[in-house]
Design an enzyme around this catalytic site. Sequence first.
Site, PDB file in Angstrom:
ATOM      1  N   ARG A 329       1.658   0.121  -2.588  1.00 34.72           N
ATOM      2  CA  ARG A 329       1.239   1.127  -3.984  1.00 34.72           C
ATOM      3  C   ARG A 329      -0.215   1.590  -3.977  1.00 34.72           C
ATOM      4  O   ARG A 329      -0.430   3.128  -4.078  1.00 34.72           O
ATOM      5  CB  ARG A 329       1.925   0.904  -5.208  1.00 34.72           C
ATOM      6  CG  ARG A 329       3.613   0.701  -5.230  1.00 34.72           C
ATOM      7  CD  ARG A 329       4.523   0.909  -6.732  1.00 34.72           C
ATOM      8  NE  ARG A 329       4.064   2.185  -6.787  1.00 34.72           N
ATOM      9  CZ  ARG A 329       3.650   2.423  -7.931  1.00 34.72           C
ATOM     10  NH1 ARG A 329       2.745   1.805  -8.780  1.00 34.72           N
ATOM     11  NH2 ARG A 329       3.857   4.154  -8.783  1.00 34.72           N
ATOM     12  N   TYR A 333       0.051   5.075  -2.596  1.00 32.49           N
ATOM     13  CA  TYR A 333      -0.192   6.974  -3.712  1.00 32.49           C
ATOM     14  C   TYR A 333      -1.522   6.684  -4.844  1.00 32.49           C
ATOM     15  O   TYR A 333      -1.062   7.200  -5.313  1.00 32.49           O
ATOM     16  CB  TYR A 333       1.263   6.407  -4.383  1.00 32.49           C
ATOM     17  CG  TYR A 333       2.091   6.248  -3.847  1.00 32.49           C
ATOM     18  CD1 TYR A 333       2.833   6.712  -3.281  1.00 32.49           C
ATOM     19  CD2 TYR A 333       2.929   4.905  -4.184  1.00 32.49           C
ATOM     20  CE1 TYR A 333       4.166   6.695  -2.702  1.00 32.49           C
ATOM     21  CE2 TYR A 333       4.476   4.611  -3.180  1.00 32.49           C
ATOM     22  CZ  TYR A 333       4.998   5.666  -2.608  1.00 32.49           C
ATOM     23  OH  TYR A 333       6.075   5.778  -2.371  1.00 32.49           O
ATOM     24  N   CYS A 360      -7.012  -7.834   7.029  1.00 24.87           N
ATOM     25  CA  CYS A 360      -8.353  -6.550   7.570  1.00 24.87           C
ATOM     26  C   CYS A 360      -8.144  -5.521   7.880  1.00 24.87           C
ATOM     27  O   CYS A 360      -7.838  -5.308   8.684  1.00 24.87           O
ATOM     28  CB  CYS A 360      -7.474  -8.098   9.079  1.00 24.87           C
ATOM     29  SG  CYS A 360      -8.804  -9.378   9.041  1.00 24.87           S
TER      30      CYS A 360
END
Length: 432
Positions: A329, A333, A360
């Site tokens: 998230r 977002y 990475c």
Amino acid sequence: MTEPRHGRPAGPLPRHLLPDTATIGDAGQLVIGGCDTLELAAEFGTPLFVYDEAHLRARCREAVVAFGTHATYASKAFLCRAMARLAHDEGMAIDVATGGELAVALAAGVPASRTHLHGNNKSAAELHTALEAGVGRIIVDSDDELDRIEALVATGAPVPQILLRVTPGVKAETHEFVATGHDDTKFGFTVSTGVAERAVARARASDAVDLVGIHAHIGSQVFDAGSFAKALSVLADFTAPLDLPELVIGGGLGVPYVEGEAAPTITEWAAELKAAAARLGITAAIGVEPGRAITAAAAITLYTVGTIKPLEGIRTYVAVDGGMSDNPRPVLYGSGYETFLPRAVDAPRPRRVRVVGKHCESGDILVRDGAVPDDLAVGDVLATPVTGAYGHVMGSNYNKVLRPPVVFVADGDARLVVRRETVEDLLATDVG
Ligand code: PLP
């Protein structure tokens, strides 16, 4: 994007961000469901999702008290068999968005009649499975989907009860990627252009579907109950002449993730929706599909700190043993989270850090602007609260990282409900 305070020392983690049964043990450590979280980390390893079962049950009950059989749990927020069973046991129907989610709900023992199938691009195979299983509602999203249902019913599949998903043209005050009620969206039939009205006429004229209601979902992580009332007022004009028994307003009720955020409770949300419905003369039964509001604050994620990199004059990076593969998230977002040390829940958090994962990828950030006690050290168990929704379910195997386990805690017992992935799991589908 929610950013907590920048650079300032923080006090202890606000308690309301922790699951309902959270308490502080004798040594200052976090206890959830009567289980010492540090012992959970030692027993099950990290990263680890810890869900407070009482918290989950309480939120389901709150929804059922407010909306009765029209309370539906949006399983996309968090799904495993234990969760589907719990929501069903507490009286909620289960919203599934794909054949995969439907399969998990059915495997949990949820009767098909208590599942509702969503999706903007349901395949013929998914629809066939749903019709044959007897799902309670199909939320039809497009004319192409109606074509597919008609073709299936023509070859003998049972006639489903359906809702038509419409877009009422309300843009929720939230991140644009999750605002789905405005017109420029892949979901549903548009009200403002007359497309929704034509879909109703088509469904009513079709022998292949039984139209029982209208559905709309205006977005996710919505803090302002007024946005839902606004959607209802648009829907009231549209639905009044239709005289259908059901009107589902979707999910989307927000939850606080960081200090300073506040959201209505499910009960307050229900009161606002019911008052708006009464004002607008809506007679249809109002249904809802909360996901985040049921599961988000029920869980925390436990990690182990592996590397601390102080950059003089810039910031300190704290790297943990998970990352964007267990909580995408922040990357998707820009979502904000808090962080704290379960060994010292009530300790002030004067040290500013950025919590990153082990992938990475420079963007592999879990907490962009976190706060921890001064004595944070390598080997510490570090936690992020409010990770119960759209975390585990959105997880990936990026960098071939093994997805973490999930434990449900209640009354002093910890129950493993999803085990940690193994290298054998990683290779199971690799047949080359
Ligand atoms: N219902 C529908 C149709 C959705 O698309 C979603 C989320 O995207 C939900 C319910 C659940 O939303 P939330 O978890 O924000 O309550």
